[in-house]
Enzyme design. Sequence first.
Site, PDB file in Angstrom:
ATOM      1  N   HIS A 159     -31.769 -11.978  38.155  1.00 39.04           N
ATOM      2  CA  HIS A 159     -30.360 -11.939  38.572  1.00 39.04           C
ATOM      3  C   HIS A 159     -29.455 -11.516  37.413  1.00 39.04           C
ATOM      4  CE1 HIS A 159     -27.083 -13.760  41.295  1.00 39.04           C
ATOM      5  NE2 HIS A 159     -26.432 -13.358  40.209  1.00 39.04           N
TER       6      HIS A 159
ATOM      7  N   HIS B  84     -26.186  -8.415  36.790  1.00 40.61           N
ATOM      8  CA  HIS B  84     -25.365  -7.345  37.360  1.00 40.61           C
ATOM      9  C   HIS B  84     -25.289  -6.250  36.304  1.00 40.61           C
ATOM     10  CE1 HIS B  84     -23.744  -9.928  40.679  1.00 40.61           C
ATOM     11  NE2 HIS B  84     -24.164 -10.859  39.833  1.00 40.61           N
TER      12      HIS B  84
ATOM     13  N   HIS C 134     -25.487 -13.984  47.038  1.00 36.89           N
ATOM     14  CA  HIS C 134     -24.843 -15.068  46.292  1.00 36.89           C
ATOM     15  C   HIS C 134     -24.388 -16.133  47.291  1.00 36.89           C
ATOM     16  CE1 HIS C 134     -24.752 -12.149  43.082  1.00 36.89           C
ATOM     17  NE2 HIS C 134     -24.143 -12.973  42.251  1.00 36.89           N
TER      18      HIS C 134
ATOM     19  N   ASP D  67     -27.051 -13.560  34.704  1.00 35.86           N
ATOM     20  CA  ASP D  67     -25.925 -13.119  35.533  1.00 35.86           C
ATOM     21  C   ASP D  67     -25.164 -11.955  34.875  1.00 35.86           C
ATOM     22  OD1 ASP D  67     -24.570 -13.280  37.931  1.00 35.86           O
ATOM     23  OD2 ASP D  67     -23.443 -15.086  37.463  1.00 35.86           O
ATOM     24  N   ASP D  68     -24.207 -12.266  34.023  1.00 38.99           N
ATOM     25  CA  ASP D  68     -23.387 -11.241  33.341  1.00 38.99           C
ATOM     26  C   ASP D  68     -23.323 -11.643  31.866  1.00 38.99           C
ATOM     27  OD1 ASP D  68     -22.179  -9.966  35.952  1.00 38.99           O
ATOM     28  OD2 ASP D  68     -21.834 -12.124  36.143  1.00 38.99           O
TER      29      ASP D  68
ATOM     30  N   GLU E  75     -22.571 -21.045  44.960  1.00 34.76           N
ATOM     31  CA  GLU E  75     -21.970 -21.000  43.617  1.00 34.76           C
ATOM     32  C   GLU E  75     -20.538 -21.506  43.812  1.00 34.76           C
ATOM     33  OE1 GLU E  75     -21.094 -17.080  42.084  1.00 34.76           O
ATOM     34  OE2 GLU E  75     -21.052 -17.735  39.990  1.00 34.76           O
TER      35      GLU E  75
END
Length: 328
Positions: A10, A12, A190, A271-272, A193
């Site tokens: 996961h 981006h 998603h 994630d990021d 969250e």
Amino acid sequence: MKSLPKVELHTHLEGAAPPAFIRGLAQEKGMDISGVFAPDGGYAFKDFWHFLKVYEAATSTLTTPEDYHRLTLAVLEESAAHGVIYTESFMSPDFCGGRDLSAWREYLHAIQEAAAQAEAQMGIILRAVVTCVRHFGPEKARETALCAAETAGDFITGFGMGGDEQSGKQGDFAWAFDCAREAGLRLTTHAGEWGGPQSIRDALDDLRVERIGHGVRAIEDDALVDHLAEREIVLEVCPGSNIALGLYPDWQDHPIERLRERGVKVTISTDDPPFFHTTMTREYDRLADAFGWNEDSFRDFNIVAAHAAFCDTETRARVLKKLEQTDD
Ligand code: ADE
Ligand code: ZN
């Protein structure tokens, strides 16, 4: 932990862009995106919704397939430096050519070329999960799904949804997910969250996904936790992201260990990463500190992740072999 081989499910693609890379692109193109950066040079945002705005502003500097070629190489170099051997990244035709299929094909070609170069040079394997952006709405998601369906194959192996979880309902996007499923794509979204446990139930019932991005708020509903464990739904957990965005106050409070204890299949991702000042090494270090996990624990997580990866069986076998090689 840095050299331990890792599988990440996961991230981006734009969210993994180093801030210096984005600043450089903005300068080259004479774009003023100074509001995106903090005085220390990192990305600046005050909460999740502001994060989404900053993310989109930073992404606006990526305007050509060549930009995405450079971005993909930069991101994979950084991941490989942290021991990642296989990574799945969310990519959006929304940002790559505005959902126009022929433009999307050009961006994709550039990204795949960079991925092939990185694999040859560093051994890291990249696969793509095309994502629609929830707050862009169901109509745009349909166009995104059509781009995904047309380009499904060895590289584009999944379809998913990110963006503002509080915008609309999972079920509003059923057409897009059905279209992707019919094209042979594997599905994730998603949920759990910023949405509560019901958003996870909706994802399973209305979109029929096999993995959940985050999903950590399942911990608020005992029956749901049991359901996830029984159905072997894999959670793409991103603890550092959740803590940076204020979902949990600290690593010890993060539910990943309680979910694992209850038999839920959890995996670890960033994630990021530059947005949340994290890397896969940092995630592993903090989790080891918080829960006493060791290299054997992390190997188990990586094996779960390899089995849940949206790749073909030959690729999965290669990844599993690399994870086993550290056994002696
Ligand atoms: N897009 C990029 N990062 C995201 C996140 N953590 N949640 C939802 N959408 C995103
Ligand atoms: Zn995400």
